[in-house]
Design an enzyme around this catalytic site. Structure first.
Site, PDB file in Angstrom:
ATOM      1  N   LEU A 187      34.170  29.450  28.342  1.00 15.71           N
ATOM      2  CA  LEU A 187      35.369  28.665  28.508  1.00 15.71           C
ATOM      3  C   LEU A 187      35.760  28.695  30.014  1.00 15.71           C
ATOM      4  O   LEU A 187      36.053  27.545  30.710  1.00 15.71           O
ATOM      5  CB  LEU A 187      36.517  29.188  27.814  1.00 15.71           C
ATOM      6  CG  LEU A 187      37.978  28.820  27.975  1.00 15.71           C
ATOM      7  CD1 LEU A 187      38.149  27.178  27.800  1.00 15.71           C
ATOM      8  CD2 LEU A 187      39.039  29.439  27.239  1.00 15.71           C
ATOM      9  N   HIS A 204      41.017  43.413  32.984  1.00 16.82           N
ATOM     10  CA  HIS A 204      41.079  43.867  31.610  1.00 16.82           C
ATOM     11  C   HIS A 204      41.207  42.762  30.524  1.00 16.82           C
ATOM     12  O   HIS A 204      41.436  42.854  29.567  1.00 16.82           O
ATOM     13  CB  HIS A 204      42.463  44.730  31.634  1.00 16.82           C
ATOM     14  CG  HIS A 204      42.259  45.656  30.492  1.00 16.82           C
ATOM     15  ND1 HIS A 204      41.054  46.394  29.966  1.00 16.82           N
ATOM     16  CD2 HIS A 204      43.356  45.892  29.389  1.00 16.82           C
ATOM     17  CE1 HIS A 204      41.482  47.048  28.758  1.00 16.82           C
ATOM     18  NE2 HIS A 204      42.715  46.848  28.493  1.00 16.82           N
ATOM     19  N   TYR A 232      43.041  55.599  27.690  1.00 12.75           N
ATOM     20  CA  TYR A 232      44.342  55.454  27.928  1.00 12.75           C
ATOM     21  C   TYR A 232      44.979  56.754  28.417  1.00 12.75           C
ATOM     22  O   TYR A 232      44.499  57.952  28.208  1.00 12.75           O
ATOM     23  CB  TYR A 232      45.190  55.067  26.617  1.00 12.75           C
ATOM     24  CG  TYR A 232      45.016  53.861  26.108  1.00 12.75           C
ATOM     25  CD1 TYR A 232      45.904  52.888  26.267  1.00 12.75           C
ATOM     26  CD2 TYR A 232      43.666  53.111  25.611  1.00 12.75           C
ATOM     27  CE1 TYR A 232      45.828  51.534  25.861  1.00 12.75           C
ATOM     28  CE2 TYR A 232      43.563  52.001  25.447  1.00 12.75           C
ATOM     29  CZ  TYR A 232      44.502  51.131  25.322  1.00 12.75           C
ATOM     30  OH  TYR A 232      44.431  49.807  24.961  1.00 12.75           O
ATOM     31  N   SER A 266      51.809  44.251  25.490  1.00  8.87           N
ATOM     32  CA  SER A 266      51.104  42.992  24.846  1.00  8.87           C
ATOM     33  C   SER A 266      51.602  41.740  25.513  1.00  8.87           C
ATOM     34  O   SER A 266      52.936  41.699  25.272  1.00  8.87           O
ATOM     35  CB  SER A 266      51.097  43.096  23.288  1.00  8.87           C
ATOM     36  OG  SER A 266      50.742  42.119  22.629  1.00  8.87           O
ATOM     37  N   HIS A 306      48.501  43.192  29.109  1.00  9.69           N
ATOM     38  CA  HIS A 306      47.145  43.154  28.463  1.00  9.69           C
ATOM     39  C   HIS A 306      46.611  41.799  28.492  1.00  9.69           C
ATOM     40  O   HIS A 306      47.298  40.744  27.631  1.00  9.69           O
ATOM     41  CB  HIS A 306      47.282  43.825  27.067  1.00  9.69           C
ATOM     42  CG  HIS A 306      46.520  45.072  26.795  1.00  9.69           C
ATOM     43  ND1 HIS A 306      47.263  46.171  27.219  1.00  9.69           N
ATOM     44  CD2 HIS A 306      45.115  45.236  26.656  1.00  9.69           C
ATOM     45  CE1 HIS A 306      46.353  47.333  26.957  1.00  9.69           C
ATOM     46  NE2 HIS A 306      45.004  46.748  26.689  1.00  9.69           N
ATOM     47  N   SER A 365      36.030  25.212  34.662  1.00 10.70           N
ATOM     48  CA  SER A 365      37.732  24.699  34.379  1.00 10.70           C
ATOM     49  C   SER A 365      37.910  24.951  33.039  1.00 10.70           C
ATOM     50  O   SER A 365      37.347  25.146  32.143  1.00 10.70           O
ATOM     51  CB  SER A 365      37.218  22.890  34.436  1.00 10.70           C
ATOM     52  OG  SER A 365      38.373  22.459  33.939  1.00 10.70           O
ATOM     53  N   GLU A 367      44.224  53.078  31.506  1.00 11.82           N
ATOM     54  CA  GLU A 367      45.289  52.309  31.086  1.00 11.82           C
ATOM     55  C   GLU A 367      46.409  53.241  30.840  1.00 11.82           C
ATOM     56  O   GLU A 367      46.458  53.914  30.003  1.00 11.82           O
ATOM     57  CB  GLU A 367      44.927  51.501  29.734  1.00 11.82           C
ATOM     58  CG  GLU A 367      43.662  50.886  29.789  1.00 11.82           C
ATOM     59  CD  GLU A 367      43.321  50.018  28.669  1.00 11.82           C
ATOM     60  OE1 GLU A 367      44.119  49.611  27.819  1.00 11.82           O
ATOM     61  OE2 GLU A 367      42.081  50.168  28.176  1.00 11.82           O
ATOM     62  N   ASP A 403      32.052  24.046  34.819  1.00 10.64           N
ATOM     63  CA  ASP A 403      32.139  24.965  33.718  1.00 10.64           C
ATOM     64  C   ASP A 403      33.336  26.108  33.727  1.00 10.64           C
ATOM     65  O   ASP A 403      33.578  26.808  32.997  1.00 10.64           O
ATOM     66  CB  ASP A 403      30.978  25.560  33.032  1.00 10.64           C
ATOM     67  CG  ASP A 403      30.242  26.545  33.895  1.00 10.64           C
ATOM     68  OD1 ASP A 403      31.036  26.862  35.205  1.00 10.64           O
ATOM     69  OD2 ASP A 403      29.198  27.099  33.606  1.00 10.64           O
TER      70      ASP A 403
END
Length: 630
Positions: A44, A104, A489, A264, A213, A624, A450, A622
């Site tokens: 993507l 991450h 973590y 999140s 995240h 973009s 984390e 690619d």
């Protein structure tokens, strides 16, 4: 030989560099969700390494900060990058003054690790992707190194609303009420922005930190991309590099990770996908279907839309802070670093009490996953007792954990006693980096994992107090996440007791945070008292040979019967209307090959005919967010 640097000015020598570090986009696992079968099947957006090199006017003291669009920086990656920098630049760029930080994203390729847990999660080691990433990181630093010029750095801070929620709010509530009362939110909403320009005021780059995240793209995604933080970078760079394609142009904007452990972007919160009711409970479990039905949802119609909404919120705040940044950063550059055996740190809690860290181990709730991506086996968050079935299975396959490790990790029920497993290589790191780099009154703490929201707050406060005690008042402390080596973590001692996912993944036991605070205070004191030279280097980390090769079979390229490479099966239409998707299908070789022989910068271009010049102009590649390559 380097050209001599112009020295007679106040400010810093600065330059920025960006290089592609995408790696394989097929036949490799994506790193982050540990979900079997979530492998890459196309692209993507490209992944980039963004480097910032900053030096004092005389050019002697310098530092490098690199933000990389990958899940995390692995120890192997860092050691190899340092090796190559040493062979190219001698002692200019070293373990103490080079910070490598991962954004991450959970949609980048895996396979660049040396410790067995991560090798298994990656389904093997991919030298192809490892080399691609190392080369990209080193190249971004080289680009910055080559073009340094005198400039100035400005800092600004501000609150970002509407981009995050705490994904373990019941754990956060375990922290003392008096401590929680000092904060208005259960996430850190502050963004820190550095604006860099040359002495003529020409803009060079932006470096920012924000705790979130990058999991707007969920574990059903198969396209390589840089998620919400990458989208913020994309928007910023596209705006500053007018007329350039994505990933090109001189201006570099990096959105680096921070204490995102329990944060999140899926702001609508956890819902039962079968009934629609909230499952924001201590076990993140639904009445019907259990934990695997409990999933957090972003603000958009789908995950791509959510990524762009969250990314745009972050971009807009950064732009506002950047445009109004007027406070100049001034003062010396200092770097302090140590390697530490994290399995054996004695922490002085007060004058009478000491505690110790443990050999690494993962708890039951590690296997439960989170509301951003649940585990594939039916484990539940908040599990504080083991299960005879899983314990017996583990004992038979891997051997029994020692009483010592079980005792040390309490109340964590141990699922995997990784610190006692050494075949074919150790399952988790023992030797961990701790590092602080200061630019004037800004201190960047490089965190090897984390940190949760409250862990980050405690660390920043402790480091700031340590600086102040030793004569450096009013330091701004930034937490830079996922740096140098990955150790899962770090929760607070109180959060650890609840044993949700983040606590079960705090691998060095309940006193991990206290140990880090002690170690980072030691670095801060050394910087403030000018005794960095006296810090012990610590034990050197290993660099393993013969890692488990990729478990994904390497199939020879061949075409369907009667077809040749390059045949177009579905050509472009002669015309399209606005809003339509232009789709082309062709016979190609496996795109993972191009991770080795990088002959082209992109898998595709979109070109537009311009009548005035009677020529085709490339408008998309690619990298973009408008294009997909499957």
């Amino acid at each position: 030989p380097e050209p001599p640097l112009f020295q007679n000015f106040s400010g810093y020598h600065i330059w920025v560099g960006r290089a592609d570090c995408t790696g394989q986009v097929a036949d490799i696992n994506l790193m982050g969700y540990s979900k079997t079968g979530q492998n890459a099947r196309g692209i993507l957006t490209r992944l980039y390494s963004r480097a910032f090199v900053i030096a004092e006017p005389d050019g002697l003291n310098r530092m490098v900060f690199v933000s990389v669009d990958i899940g995390m920086v692995s120890q192997r990656l860092r050691l190899e990058v340092l090796n190559r920098l040493q062979s190219k630049y001698g002692s200019l760029y070293r373990r103490d003054n080079v910070v490598l930080s991962g954004t991450h994203t959970h949609s980048g390729p895996a396979g660049f690790f040396q410790y067995t847990v991560f090798v298994i999660a990656s389904e093997g080691f991919s030298n192809r992707t490892f080399e691609y990433m190392v080369t990209g990181i080193v190249k971004s630093i080289e680009m910055a190194h080559r073009n340094m010029k005198p400039g100035k750095i400005f800092i600004n801070k501000g609150i970002v609303e509407g981009a995050q929620i705490n994904r373990s709010p019941s754990s956060y509530l375990q922290n003392p009420e008096s401590e929680r009362a000092r904060y208005s939110s259960n996430t850190d909403k502050e963004m820190v922005v550095l604006k860099m320009q040359d002495l003529n005021g020409a803009e060079l780059g932006l470096l920012s930190w924000f705790a979130i995240h990058p999991v707007s793209m969920n574990n059903s995604n198969h396209l390589v991309n840089s998620d919400n933080m990458g989208y913020a970078s994309y928007l910023f760079e596209q705006e500053k590099n007018k007329g350039y394609l994505p990933g090109q142009g001189p201006y570099v904007a990096a959105f680096a990770s921070s204490n995102l452990g329990d944060v999140s972007p899926n702001v609508l919160g956890p819902r039962c996908i079968n009934t629609g009711e909230s499952c924001d409970n201590a076990n993140s479990s639904c009445p019907i279907g259990g934990p695997s039905m409990c999933v957090a949802v972003g603000p958009g119609q789908d995950m791509l839309h959510s990524t762009q909404i969250i990314g745009r919120i972050i971009y807009k705040k950064a732009k506002e802070l950047y445009d109004s940044a007027s406070q100049e950063v001034m003062g010396p550059l200092v770097a302090a670093h140590q390697w530490v055996n994290m399995t054996d740190v004695t922490v002085q809690l007060n004058s009478t009490h000491t505690v110790k860290t443990c050999k690494p181990a993962l708890g039951y709730s590690f296997a439960a996953g989170t509301i951003d991506g649940f585990g594939s086996l039916n484990f539940t968050q908040g599990t504080t007792v083991g299960d005879p079935f899983w314990d017996t299975l583990r004992d038979q396959i891997l051997g029994k954990p020692s009483e010592e490790i079980k005792e040390c990790h309490k109340p964590k029920p141990i699922l995997l006693h990784t610190g006692e497993l050494t075949k074919p290589h150790p399952w988790h790191p023992d030797i961990v980096d701790v590092q602080i780099v200061t630019i004037g009154y800004l201190a960047i703490t490089a965190i090897p994992g984390e940190f949760t929201t409250m862990s980050g707050r405690r660390l920043r406060e402790a480091v700031q107090a340590e600086f102040a005690t030793n004569g450096m008042e009013n330091m701004t402390i930034v937490i830079s996440g996922l740096c140098n080596v990955y150790t899962h973590y770090i929760t607070t001692f109180e959060e650890y007791q609840a044993q949700r996912y983040e606590a079960a993944s705090t691998i060095y036991g309940p006193h991990t945070l206290s140990a880090y605070i002690q170690l980072f205070r030691g670095l801060a004191k050394a910087i403030a008292t000018d005794t960095v030279a006296n810090l012990s280097r610590g034990p050197e980390p290993p660099f393993f040979k013969q890692l488990i090769a990729s478990l994904i079979p390497n199939i020879a390229d061949r075409t369907p019967i009667g077809k040749n490479f390059g045949d177009v099966l579905q050509p472009a239409q002669p015309t399209y209307r606005v809003g339509e998707v232009a789709e082309v299908t062709f016979v190609g070789a496996n795109p993972k090959n191009s991770a080795e022989n990088q002959t082209h910068q992109t898998f595709l271009t979109v070109e537009k005919y311009e009548a005035t010049s009677a020529s085709w102009r490339t408008v998309h590649n690619d990298a973009s967010w408008e294009t997909r390559f499957y």
